[in-house]
Design a protein around this motif. Structure first.
Motif, PDB file in Angstrom:
ATOM      1  N   PHE A 254      46.002  61.553  12.497  1.00  0.00           N
ATOM      2  CA  PHE A 254      46.445  62.883  12.083  1.00  0.00           C
ATOM      3  C   PHE A 254      47.906  62.900  11.666  1.00  0.00           C
ATOM      4  N   GLY A 255      48.745  62.127  12.355  1.00  0.00           N
ATOM      5  CA  GLY A 255      50.176  62.107  12.060  1.00  0.00           C
ATOM      6  C   GLY A 255      50.960  63.016  12.965  1.00  0.00           C
ATOM      7  N   GLU A 256      51.016  62.681  14.254  1.00  0.00           N
ATOM      8  CA  GLU A 256      51.740  63.476  15.235  1.00  0.00           C
ATOM      9  C   GLU A 256      52.138  62.580  16.395  1.00  0.00           C
ATOM     10  N   ALA A 257      53.060  63.039  17.206  1.00  0.00           N
ATOM     11  CA  ALA A 257      53.427  62.311  18.414  1.00  0.00           C
ATOM     12  C   ALA A 257      52.332  62.508  19.448  1.00  0.00           C
ATOM     13  N   PRO A 258      51.870  61.444  20.101  1.00  0.00           N
ATOM     14  CA  PRO A 258      50.805  61.596  21.096  1.00  0.00           C
ATOM     15  C   PRO A 258      51.285  62.337  22.333  1.00  0.00           C
ATOM     16  N   ALA A 259      50.342  62.843  23.109  1.00  0.00           N
ATOM     17  CA  ALA A 259      50.675  63.550  24.341  1.00  0.00           C
ATOM     18  C   ALA A 259      50.819  62.604  25.522  1.00  0.00           C
ATOM     19  N   ASN A 260      50.089  61.488  25.482  1.00  0.00           N
ATOM     20  CA  ASN A 260      50.082  60.538  26.592  1.00  0.00           C
ATOM     21  C   ASN A 260      51.126  59.457  26.351  1.00  0.00           C
ATOM     22  N   ILE A 261      52.041  59.299  27.280  1.00  0.00           N
ATOM     23  CA  ILE A 261      53.112  58.321  27.111  1.00  0.00           C
ATOM     24  C   ILE A 261      52.570  56.902  26.971  1.00  0.00           C
ATOM     25  N   LYS A 262      51.431  56.609  27.612  1.00  0.00           N
ATOM     26  CA  LYS A 262      50.862  55.266  27.539  1.00  0.00           C
ATOM     27  C   LYS A 262      50.243  54.973  26.179  1.00  0.00           C
ATOM     28  N   SER A 263      50.042  56.002  25.364  1.00  0.00           N
ATOM     29  CA  SER A 263      49.474  55.806  24.032  1.00  0.00           C
ATOM     30  C   SER A 263      50.392  54.989  23.139  1.00  0.00           C
ATOM     31  N   CYS A 264      51.675  55.018  23.438  1.00  0.00           N
ATOM     32  CA  CYS A 264      52.621  54.279  22.600  1.00  0.00           C
ATOM     33  C   CYS A 264      52.424  52.774  22.699  1.00  0.00           C
ATOM     34  N   ASP A 265      51.716  52.313  23.723  1.00  0.00           N
ATOM     35  CA  ASP A 265      51.388  50.897  23.836  1.00  0.00           C
ATOM     36  C   ASP A 265      50.078  50.563  23.134  1.00  0.00           C
ATOM     37  N   GLU A 266      49.400  51.589  22.603  1.00  0.00           N
ATOM     38  CA  GLU A 266      48.073  51.396  22.016  1.00  0.00           C
ATOM     39  C   GLU A 266      48.032  51.619  20.503  1.00  0.00           C
ATOM     40  N   THR A 267      49.137  52.039  19.903  1.00  0.00           N
ATOM     41  CA  THR A 267      49.124  52.313  18.460  1.00  0.00           C
ATOM     42  C   THR A 267      49.015  51.018  17.662  1.00  0.00           C
ATOM     43  N   SER A 268      48.316  51.086  16.541  1.00  0.00           N
ATOM     44  CA  SER A 268      48.181  49.899  15.692  1.00  0.00           C
ATOM     45  C   SER A 268      49.489  49.563  15.003  1.00  0.00           C
ATOM     46  N   ASP A 269      50.309  50.575  14.752  1.00  0.00           N
ATOM     47  CA  ASP A 269      51.632  50.392  14.158  1.00  0.00           C
ATOM     48  C   ASP A 269      52.658  50.397  15.284  1.00  0.00           C
ATOM     49  N   PRO A 270      53.329  49.285  15.530  1.00  0.00           N
ATOM     50  CA  PRO A 270      54.274  49.228  16.650  1.00  0.00           C
ATOM     51  C   PRO A 270      55.480  50.141  16.500  1.00  0.00           C
ATOM     52  N   THR A 271      55.713  50.640  15.292  1.00  0.00           N
ATOM     53  CA  THR A 271      56.859  51.530  15.080  1.00  0.00           C
ATOM     54  C   THR A 271      56.472  53.005  15.132  1.00  0.00           C
ATOM     55  N   PHE A 272      55.191  53.277  15.316  1.00  0.00           N
ATOM     56  CA  PHE A 272      54.701  54.648  15.184  1.00  0.00           C
ATOM     57  C   PHE A 272      55.424  55.621  16.099  1.00  0.00           C
ATOM     58  N   CYS A 273      55.513  55.308  17.377  1.00  0.00           N
ATOM     59  CA  CYS A 273      56.109  56.257  18.316  1.00  0.00           C
ATOM     60  C   CYS A 273      57.600  56.440  18.077  1.00  0.00           C
TER      61      CYS A 273
ATOM     62  N   LYS B  18      44.240  55.070  24.651  1.00  0.00           N
ATOM     63  CA  LYS B  18      43.783  54.483  23.393  1.00  0.00           C
ATOM     64  C   LYS B  18      43.304  55.550  22.412  1.00  0.00           C
ATOM     65  N   VAL B  19      42.524  56.504  22.912  1.00  0.00           N
ATOM     66  CA  VAL B  19      41.991  57.544  22.024  1.00  0.00           C
ATOM     67  C   VAL B  19      43.110  58.448  21.524  1.00  0.00           C
ATOM     68  N   ASN B  20      44.026  58.838  22.394  1.00  0.00           N
ATOM     69  CA  ASN B  20      45.137  59.680  21.976  1.00  0.00           C
ATOM     70  C   ASN B  20      45.994  58.973  20.930  1.00  0.00           C
ATOM     71  N   ALA B  21      46.122  57.656  21.050  1.00  0.00           N
ATOM     72  CA  ALA B  21      46.856  56.882  20.043  1.00  0.00           C
ATOM     73  C   ALA B  21      46.117  56.911  18.708  1.00  0.00           C
ATOM     74  N   GLN B  22      44.793  56.762  18.748  1.00  0.00           N
ATOM     75  CA  GLN B  22      44.001  56.807  17.520  1.00  0.00           C
ATOM     76  C   GLN B  22      44.159  58.145  16.801  1.00  0.00           C
ATOM     77  N   ILE B  23      44.044  59.211  17.578  1.00  0.00           N
ATOM     78  CA  ILE B  23      44.152  60.551  16.991  1.00  0.00           C
ATOM     79  C   ILE B  23      45.540  60.776  16.419  1.00  0.00           C
ATOM     80  N   ALA B  24      46.565  60.390  17.178  1.00  0.00           N
ATOM     81  CA  ALA B  24      47.941  60.601  16.734  1.00  0.00           C
ATOM     82  C   ALA B  24      48.211  59.885  15.420  1.00  0.00           C
ATOM     83  N   GLU B  25      47.763  58.654  15.302  1.00  0.00           N
ATOM     84  CA  GLU B  25      48.001  57.895  14.072  1.00  0.00           C
ATOM     85  C   GLU B  25      47.189  58.444  12.907  1.00  0.00           C
TER      86      GLU B  25
END
Length: 404
Positions: free
Chosen positions: A337-356, A328-335
């Motif tokens: 800042f604007g970068e791909a997250p490091a944790n693969i599970k973060s893609c299920d936590e982004t507020s924007d479903p298209t982000f990853c 969840k935190v890695n998803a927050q930071i990624a969105e």
């Protein structure tokens, strides 16, 4: 000088909605079998911490703007306060303006960890400022994309010297009304740059020399460039010469990406290097732009949380490293800042479903065409032992000459 400016405006990705790739057992969690290829690179023999002890009550961090948010920048953006409440570790952070400043601050011994980019990480490893990391003490590490593990910029001899934070590519952005046909090659900013004289933009850092080297690796095969960060003197001189030829066509070198957005909106810049987050923001604010990954591939950046060998609060530092790559935190930071997250599970936590999808987070084939920033050293990173490669200090001097 490497500068990472804070993204202070929110945006929604403009890419078309695509279904997220469902990954299970596809090898995305596997460790890379490759370790650092820095032959002859011999950092001090330091040992990683063997177990976690009692948290010390605080942790002192050096970070890029947007990586350690406590609600003071935006009340809605705060992953520091929950960490402090959960761990009892008070966070003290200092924003670094450049990789050079981050290295200098780490050498002071006053900080426990830093979010180092690839143009600083090997310097910290070589000088003994960064300690090896025991990834067993970071439970969320198991879910980090394998393409970020045991790479030249964050490991040595199979040992990790940090915890990957995220990644991004340096793309080619162009004004769709001013640049035609649509560019597919970095030739748009190098060999063909004169077509847009005064309106070309380039990243303001010595590490940008690698962009020229990457282009030459495809267009001048006789130079035998295999790694844009491992350049012998002849290869290095060719890259510098290309950048000096580019210089009269450059209207602006950018470090603050909000300024690049403004330049593309005003028309002062019509083609140049960019990040995906800049392209998204510029388009959302009305600029007629597109960003592409050119046929030659691109350079890119991957930041790594590195723990100081002199850390006074190592247990809190380890807890912080685990926290920032939790899904969840890695998803927050990624969105944010604007970068791909490091944790693969973060893609299920982004507020924007298209982000990853927009940031190609799960597309490992995409990242295979990205040459991530790595600190140039004399020991050639491409494995050559019959020549010396040009070290980063010479890149800094050459960049000063290029910029004028």
């Amino acid at each position: 000088m490497f500068s990472r400016s804070l993204f202070t405006k929110s945006f929604r990705a403009t890419a078309a909605v695509c279904s997220l790739l469902l990954v299970s057992g596809c090898g995305l969690f596997a460790d890379s079998s490759d370790s650092s290829s820095s032959n002859g690179f011999n950092p001090p023999d330091l040992k990683a911490q063997s177990k976690l002890g009692t948290p010390e009550g605080q942790v002192n961090l050096i970070n890029w703007a947007g990586y350690v948010e406590d609600g003071s920048t935006d009340p809605k953006v705060d992953w520091v306060t929950p960490f402090e409440k959960q761990t009892g570790c008070r966070v003290n952070s200092k924003v670094a303006a450049s990789s050079d400043e981050m290295v200098k601050l780490m050498k002071s011994g006053a900080y426990d960890a830093a979010s180092a980019s690839g143009d600083a990480s090997l310097r910290l490893i070589a000088s003994g400022e960064a300690a090896p990391v025991n990834t067993d003490l970071v439970p969320n590490y198991k879910d980090v994309f394998f393409g970020l593990k045991k790479q030249d910029w964050n490991s040595y001899n199979g040992t990790m010297y940090g915890i990957p934070h995220g990644r991004g590519a340096n793309l080619l952005m162009y004004n769709t009304q001013e640049v035609s046909p649509a560019p597919t090659s970095w030739s748009a900013v190098f060999d063909d740059a004169s077509k847009h004289k005064g309106h070309v933009t380039a990243y303001d850092s010595p590490i940008y020399i690698a962009d020229a080297a990457l282009y030459l690796s495809e267009t001048k095969p006789g130079l035998h460039i295999r790694n844009p960060y491992a350049l012998d003197q002849q290869q290095f001189d060719a890259a510098v010469d290309l950048l000096k030829k580019q210089r009269p066509n450059v209207g602006e070198y950018w470090g603050d990406y909000l300024k690049e957005v403004s330049a593309f909106k005003s028309g002062d810049s019509v083609v140049g290097t960019t990040w995906q987050v800049i392209a998204n923001l510029a388009a959302s604010e009305g600029a007629k732009v597109k960003a592409v990954l050119p046929q030659e591939g691109a350079t890119g950046w991957s930041d790594t949380w590195m723990i100081s060998a002199k850390a006074k609060h190592p247990n809190c530092a380890y807890k912080w490293m685990n926290w920032v790559i939790s899904p969840k935190v890695n998803a927050q930071i990624a969105e944010y800042f604007g970068e791909a997250p490091a944790n693969i599970k973060s893609c299920d936590e982004t507020s924007d479903p298209t982000f990853c999808d927009t940031f190609h987070a799960m597309d490992e084939s995409y990242w295979k065409d990205i040459a991530f920033w790595t600190t140039p050293i004399e020991q050639c990173l491409d494995g050559r032992t019959n020549v010396k490669c040009v070290p980063y200090s010479d890149w800094v001097q050459a960049w000063s000459e290029i910029r004028g």
